[in-house]
Write an enzyme that holds these catalytic residues in place. Structure first.
Site, PDB file in Angstrom:
ATOM      1  N   GLY A  15       0.837  -1.207   0.000  1.00 16.38           N
ATOM      2  CA  GLY A  15       0.000   0.000   0.000  1.00 16.38           C
ATOM      3  C   GLY A  15       0.864   1.247   0.000  1.00 16.38           C
ATOM      4  O   GLY A  15       1.894   1.290   0.663  1.00 16.38           O
ATOM      5  N   ARG A  76       1.181  -5.012  -5.763  1.00 20.69           N
ATOM      6  CA  ARG A  76       1.328  -6.288  -5.045  1.00 20.69           C
ATOM      7  C   ARG A  76       1.574  -7.327  -6.133  1.00 20.69           C
ATOM      8  O   ARG A  76       0.888  -7.326  -7.152  1.00 20.69           O
ATOM      9  CB  ARG A  76       0.066  -6.603  -4.238  1.00 20.69           C
ATOM     10  N   ASP A 107       5.314  -4.986   5.992  1.00 19.54           N
ATOM     11  CA  ASP A 107       5.913  -6.258   6.414  1.00 19.54           C
ATOM     12  C   ASP A 107       5.929  -7.307   5.313  1.00 19.54           C
ATOM     13  O   ASP A 107       6.882  -8.077   5.200  1.00 19.54           O
ATOM     14  CB  ASP A 107       5.231  -6.784   7.689  1.00 19.54           C
ATOM     15  N   THR A 130       4.367   2.661   5.427  1.00 15.80           N
ATOM     16  CA  THR A 130       2.974   2.224   5.593  1.00 15.80           C
ATOM     17  C   THR A 130       2.277   3.169   6.565  1.00 15.80           C
ATOM     18  O   THR A 130       2.918   3.651   7.503  1.00 15.80           O
ATOM     19  CB  THR A 130       2.884   0.762   6.114  1.00 15.80           C
ATOM     20  N   ASP A 132       0.048   2.280   8.564  1.00 15.89           N
ATOM     21  CA  ASP A 132      -0.497   1.521   9.699  1.00 15.89           C
ATOM     22  C   ASP A 132       0.359   1.566  10.967  1.00 15.89           C
ATOM     23  O   ASP A 132      -0.115   1.224  12.047  1.00 15.89           O
ATOM     24  CB  ASP A 132      -0.698   0.047   9.299  1.00 15.89           C
ATOM     25  N   ASP A 134       2.595  -0.432  11.961  1.00 19.88           N
ATOM     26  CA  ASP A 134       2.515  -1.754  12.578  1.00 19.88           C
ATOM     27  C   ASP A 134       3.803  -2.569  12.416  1.00 19.88           C
ATOM     28  O   ASP A 134       3.767  -3.783  12.289  1.00 19.88           O
ATOM     29  CB  ASP A 134       1.322  -2.529  11.994  1.00 19.88           C
ATOM     30  N   ARG A 167     -26.273  14.231  16.435  1.00 15.17           N
ATOM     31  CA  ARG A 167     -26.067  12.882  15.892  1.00 15.17           C
ATOM     32  C   ARG A 167     -24.893  12.187  16.553  1.00 15.17           C
ATOM     33  O   ARG A 167     -23.955  12.834  17.027  1.00 15.17           O
ATOM     34  CB  ARG A 167     -25.770  12.967  14.391  1.00 15.17           C
ATOM     35  N   ARG A 176      -5.534  -1.764   9.214  1.00 18.45           N
ATOM     36  CA  ARG A 176      -5.593  -3.236   9.130  1.00 18.45           C
ATOM     37  C   ARG A 176      -5.816  -3.798  10.522  1.00 18.45           C
ATOM     38  O   ARG A 176      -6.737  -3.384  11.211  1.00 18.45           O
ATOM     39  CB  ARG A 176      -4.328  -3.772   8.472  1.00 18.45           C
ATOM     40  N   HIS A 257      -9.811   5.574   1.524  1.00 17.10           N
ATOM     41  CA  HIS A 257      -8.504   5.878   0.939  1.00 17.10           C
ATOM     42  C   HIS A 257      -8.078   7.333   1.046  1.00 17.10           C
ATOM     43  O   HIS A 257      -6.920   7.647   0.745  1.00 17.10           O
ATOM     44  CB  HIS A 257      -8.461   5.404  -0.521  1.00 17.10           C
TER      45      HIS A 257
HETATM   46  P1  ATP Z   1       1.036  -2.733   3.454  1.00 22.09           P
HETATM   47  O1  ATP Z   1       1.269  -3.010   4.913  1.00 22.09           O
HETATM   48  O2  ATP Z   1       0.962  -1.290   3.157  1.00 22.09           O
HETATM   49  O3  ATP Z   1      -0.101  -3.506   2.857  1.00 22.09           O
HETATM   50  P2  ATP Z   1       2.936  -4.704   2.604  1.00 22.09           P
HETATM   51  O4  ATP Z   1       4.346  -4.578   2.175  1.00 22.09           O
HETATM   52  O5  ATP Z   1       2.696  -5.460   3.872  1.00 22.09           O
HETATM   53  O6  ATP Z   1       2.337  -3.234   2.659  1.00 22.09           O
HETATM   54  P3  ATP Z   1       1.874  -6.898   1.039  1.00 22.09           P
HETATM   55  O7  ATP Z   1       0.785  -6.926   0.004  1.00 22.09           O
HETATM   56  O8  ATP Z   1       1.707  -7.772   2.218  1.00 22.09           O
HETATM   57  O9  ATP Z   1       2.075  -5.364   1.425  1.00 22.09           O
HETATM   58  O10 ATP Z   1       3.252  -7.322   0.328  1.00 22.09           O
HETATM   59  C1  ATP Z   1       3.694  -6.655  -0.840  1.00 22.09           C
HETATM   60  C2  ATP Z   1       4.312  -7.637  -1.801  1.00 22.09           C
HETATM   61  O11 ATP Z   1       5.455  -8.259  -1.190  1.00 22.09           O
HETATM   62  C3  ATP Z   1       3.443  -8.808  -2.222  1.00 22.09           C
HETATM   63  O12 ATP Z   1       2.520  -8.465  -3.237  1.00 22.09           O
HETATM   64  C4  ATP Z   1       4.468  -9.815  -2.703  1.00 22.09           C
HETATM   65  O13 ATP Z   1       4.894  -9.506  -4.015  1.00 22.09           O
HETATM   66  C5  ATP Z   1       5.645  -9.567  -1.761  1.00 22.09           C
HETATM   67  N1  ATP Z   1       5.660 -10.584  -0.700  1.00 22.09           N
HETATM   68  C6  ATP Z   1       4.961 -10.625   0.436  1.00 22.09           C
HETATM   69  N2  ATP Z   1       5.236 -11.744   1.154  1.00 22.09           N
HETATM   70  C7  ATP Z   1       6.137 -12.431   0.424  1.00 22.09           C
HETATM   71  C8  ATP Z   1       6.830 -13.672   0.587  1.00 22.09           C
HETATM   72  N3  ATP Z   1       6.639 -14.443   1.671  1.00 22.09           N
HETATM   73  N4  ATP Z   1       7.691 -14.060  -0.380  1.00 22.09           N
HETATM   74  C9  ATP Z   1       7.884 -13.299  -1.473  1.00 22.09           C
HETATM   75  N5  ATP Z   1       7.267 -12.128  -1.679  1.00 22.09           N
HETATM   76  C10 ATP Z   1       6.403 -11.703  -0.771  1.00 22.09           C
END
Ligand code: ATP
Length: 327
Positions: A15, A76, A107, A130, A132, A134, A167, A176, A257
């Site tokens: 995100g 993603r 993460d 991010t 969040d 988190d 209200r 999340r 958003h």
């Molecule tokens: P946000 O917290 O903002 O959603 P994020 O980095 O946690 O961000 P994710 O959708 O969980 O977002 O992960 C982003 C991308 O990282 C995934 O679409 C994927 O391509 C890659 N990814 C996540 N986990 C793995 C994994 N175990 N192995 C390989 N690639 C991964």
């Protein structure tokens, strides 16, 4: 500092969050300052696989420090989760002689970066991008401050209309399965109740609080709901409350958003700038598979494996304070 490293790529993943552009700028500018060749990868891991790379010079990051979103786009990628996808990404990097990758994301993005760097001779550094908040290893993630300020601004506006019409508003915010945005914005906006995943939500207690407020002549109210609350989203919670209490006309607002967009706050721009420079200096010192974060206002590197989601560090005393102040 080592002089081995010559070419570094940057991508944004998961995100988007306000401040990602300020971070890209800091990486490019500091990389060039240290005589590195800098590359931007478009659309996260998908672009890494498909070879969507662009050279980044000093002017490529002009006029972006104030812009939300990410000039490199985010995505993603399901393919990057596969061995074949990672192989393709590696060959794209190798073909260009790129030796290190900086991943700005959450993460999930760090898990991907860790596996990738474990498998191939590419160094990786993660930066926490991010809204969040988190992640372990940093007190603040890039974008969290801006998102929280956006929420407070929105709730201030909702308060005006809530007051004008007697209200009760249920306002759902992002995060999340973490309640940082809800807790901080809820206190700052003076909400009657704050519902977050880290604490048990009781509809009976909520109804009780609202009834008490009504009996003390409160004519309107605001309840902030973190999207990950175990009692459901704002609509679901409003429905449950309405079944027990009809003291107010009830309305629901899902902020959605709008919380991701907009110009980053001063805090997020400075955070992004500090961490961007730290990532480049860390790589030059030989750091690998680490996330740069800020703890007690100091830059700290944490192994990517430990920078996983962490809601437990939420300050429960703030929750207690919110209860005292909402009588
Ligand atoms: P946000 O917290 O903002 O959603 P994020 O980095 O946690 O961000 P994710 O959708 O969980 O977002 O992960 C982003 C991308 O990282 C995934 O679409 C994927 O391509 C890659 N990814 C996540 N986990 C793995 C994994 N175990 N192995 C390989 N690639 C991964």
């Amino acid at each position: 500092m080592s002089t081995q490293l010559k070419k570094v790529a940057i991508l944004t993943s998961g995100g988007d969050s306000p401040g990602m552009n300020a971070c890209i700028r800091a990486l490019v500018r500091s990389g060039i300052y240290y005589s590195l060749e800098m590359w931007g990868v478009v659309r996260g891991y998908d672009g890494l696989i498909q070879g969507d790379y662009q050279p980044m010079d000093l002017r490529s990051v002009s006029n972006i420090i104030n812009r939300g979103g990410t000039i490199l786009k985010s995505a993603r990628s399901e393919e990057f989760r596969t061995e074949a996808g990672m192989d393709k990404a590696y060959h794209q990097l190798k073909q260009r002689g790129i030796e290190a990758l900086v991943v700005i994301g959450g993460d999930g993005s760090f898990r991907g970066a860790f596996h990738f760097s474990n498998r191939y001779d590419i160094k990786v550094i993660g930066l926490p991008g991010t809204i969040d908040n988190d992640l372990n290893g940093t007190d603040f993630t890039i974008g969290y401050d801006t998102a929280t300020n956006t929420v407070v601004d929105c709730i201030d506006k909702i308060r005006d209309t809530a007051d004008a019409h007697n209200r009760l508003f249920f306002i759902e915010v992002m995060g999340r399965d973490a309640g940082y945005i809800a807790l901080h914005a809820g206190i700052a906006a003076g909400c009657e109740d704050i519902l977050i995943p880290e604490t048990k939500t009781s509809i009976d207690d909520l109804v009780d609080n609202l009834k008490k407020g009504r009996s003390r002549n409160k004519t309107s109210g605001l309840v902030i709901v973190a999207e990950g609350d175990e009692e459901g989203g704002a609509y679901e919670i409003a429905r449950k409350v309405q079944a027990q209490f009809d003291g107010y006309e009830m309305k629901v607002t899902i902020l959605g958003h709008i919380q991701r967009g907009g110009s980053p706050s001063c805090f997020d721009r400075v955070l992004a700038s500090r961490l961007g420079v730290a990532a480049i200096e860390g790589l030059l010192e030989g750091k690998n598979r680490m996330m740069a974060g800020l703890i007690n206002n100091q830059v700290v590197f944490t192994p990517l494996t430990q920078a996983a989601k962490n809601s437990s560090s939420l300050d429960h005393d703030l929750f207690r304070i919110s209860k005292i102040l909402s009588i």
